[in-house]
Write a protein that holds these residues in place. Structure first.
Motif, mmCIF file in Angstrom:
data_model
loop_
_atom_site.group_PDB
_atom_site.id
_atom_site.type_symbol
_atom_site.label_atom_id
_atom_site.label_comp_id
_atom_site.label_asym_id
_atom_site.label_seq_id
_atom_site.Cartn_x
_atom_site.Cartn_y
_atom_site.Cartn_z
ATOM 1 N N ILE A 101 -1.708 -24.178 -2.014
ATOM 2 C CA ILE A 101 -1.674 -23.453 -2.821
ATOM 3 C C ILE A 101 -3.634 -23.485 -2.744
ATOM 4 O O ILE A 101 -3.916 -22.466 -3.791
ATOM 5 N N SER B 285 2.717 -21.334 -7.546
ATOM 6 C CA SER B 285 2.140 -22.155 -7.430
ATOM 7 C C SER B 285 1.422 -22.396 -9.463
ATOM 8 O O SER B 285 1.232 -21.325 -9.846
ATOM 9 N N TRP C 147 8.729 -23.548 -14.982
ATOM 10 C CA TRP C 147 8.688 -23.416 -13.411
ATOM 11 C C TRP C 147 10.594 -23.335 -13.566
ATOM 12 O O TRP C 147 11.261 -23.982 -14.059
ATOM 13 N N VAL D 63 0.166 -29.849 0.604
ATOM 14 C CA VAL D 63 0.564 -29.028 -0.951
ATOM 15 C C VAL D 63 -0.985 -28.145 -0.888
ATOM 16 O O VAL D 63 -1.128 -27.040 -2.053
#
Length: 272
Positions: free
Chosen positions: A196, A106, A67, A192
């Motif tokens: 996603i 994601s 990330w 979340v």
């Protein structure tokens, strides 16, 4: 907080800070081809492909960063892999490096980009399609495990600094922000998953690793303060035969590469 403001807040809080490449394959003594790969949504993924000279198809390794990182930060792995006879594909996930932007990233989308890279390698005549391996770091490690759980014929997977479950990562992140887990943190985590389009329990490495059919090696830093070493041990225990290498490093394993490079290449080359 209603869904629309919550979505905007989440996108701001978890936005990827795009980092420019800090090096190129040439800086590591490699001759690479810059490539553009189609992502599943039609966006362009940037990549570097380092082929192996010769007429015979070569084994290949796809390398995925973590990330907020990019392919250039994974280049220290490329040379030892290439010297061991592997073609290497390093890609920037969407919204990272030189790849096209996206509204949010994601774990499932990282896995989609891994899939796009594998599909691209599968279309090359200079690559041995029976000997495709994956290496990923952090979220990239979770992504290669997720994609490997869907592909029965991979050669091997190496997961670097992998977390066991995204819920634990979320809990640590939200705690660092000063957000109490009950009730706000738990509610944010539920949203979340809605955003996603995947349940954490389904995409968690501790769930996907047991479904991977090829050999898996985990490497984790003894001093990792992003993902505790206990998570790597939990992961290794989730599947019989999974190897765990504990190295003298933090979340970034680059300083320990000299200790691990021969272990990695030997693992990829082991008879299956």
């Amino acid at each position: 907080m209603s869904p629309a403001p919550l979505r905007r807040w989440l996108l701001r809080r978890f936005a990827v800070a795009r980092e420019a490449h800090t090096a190129t394959p040439a800086d590591h003594g490699l001759v690479a081809v810059e490539v553009g790969l189609p992502a599943r949504d039609g966006r362009r993924l940037h990549g570097w492909f380092v082929p192996v000279a010769g007429s015979a198809p070569a084994p290949a390794v796809l390398v995925m960063h973590g990330w907020g990182a990019n392919a250039s930060l994974m280049l220290p792995l490329a040379r030892p892999l290439h010297e061991a006879g592997h073609a290497v594909l390093l890609i920037d996930a969407r919204g990272h490096g030189a790849s096209e932007d996206i509204d949010f990233m994601s774990l499932p989308r990282f896995a989609e980009d891994v899939a796009a890279g594998l599909d691209w390698l599968g279309g090359r005549h200079d690559v041995d399609h029976a000997r495709l391996s994956l290496i990923g770091h952090s979220v990239g490690a979770a992504a290669v495990l997720l994609e490997a759980s869907r592909r029965p014929h991979l050669n091997a997977v190496i997961a670097l600094s992998a977390f066991a479950h995204p819920r634990d990562m979320m809990r640590r992140h939200l705690s660092a922000m000063g957000l109490p887990w009950h009730p706000l943190g738990a509610l944010v985590t539920l949203y979340v998953q809605h955003l996603i389009g995947a349940r954490f329990d389904d995409i968690a490495p501790v769930s996907t690793l047991p479904r991977v059919r090829c050999p898996v090696l985990l490497a984790h830093g003894l001093h990792d303060d992003t993902v505790p070493l206990a998570e790597a041990r939990r992961l290794a225990a989730s599947r019989v035969g999974t190897l765990l290498v504990e190295v003298d490093a933090g979340h970034d394993l680059s300083p320990a590469l000299q200790q691990t490079r021969s272990r990695f290449t030997a693992f990829l080359e082991s008879p299956r």
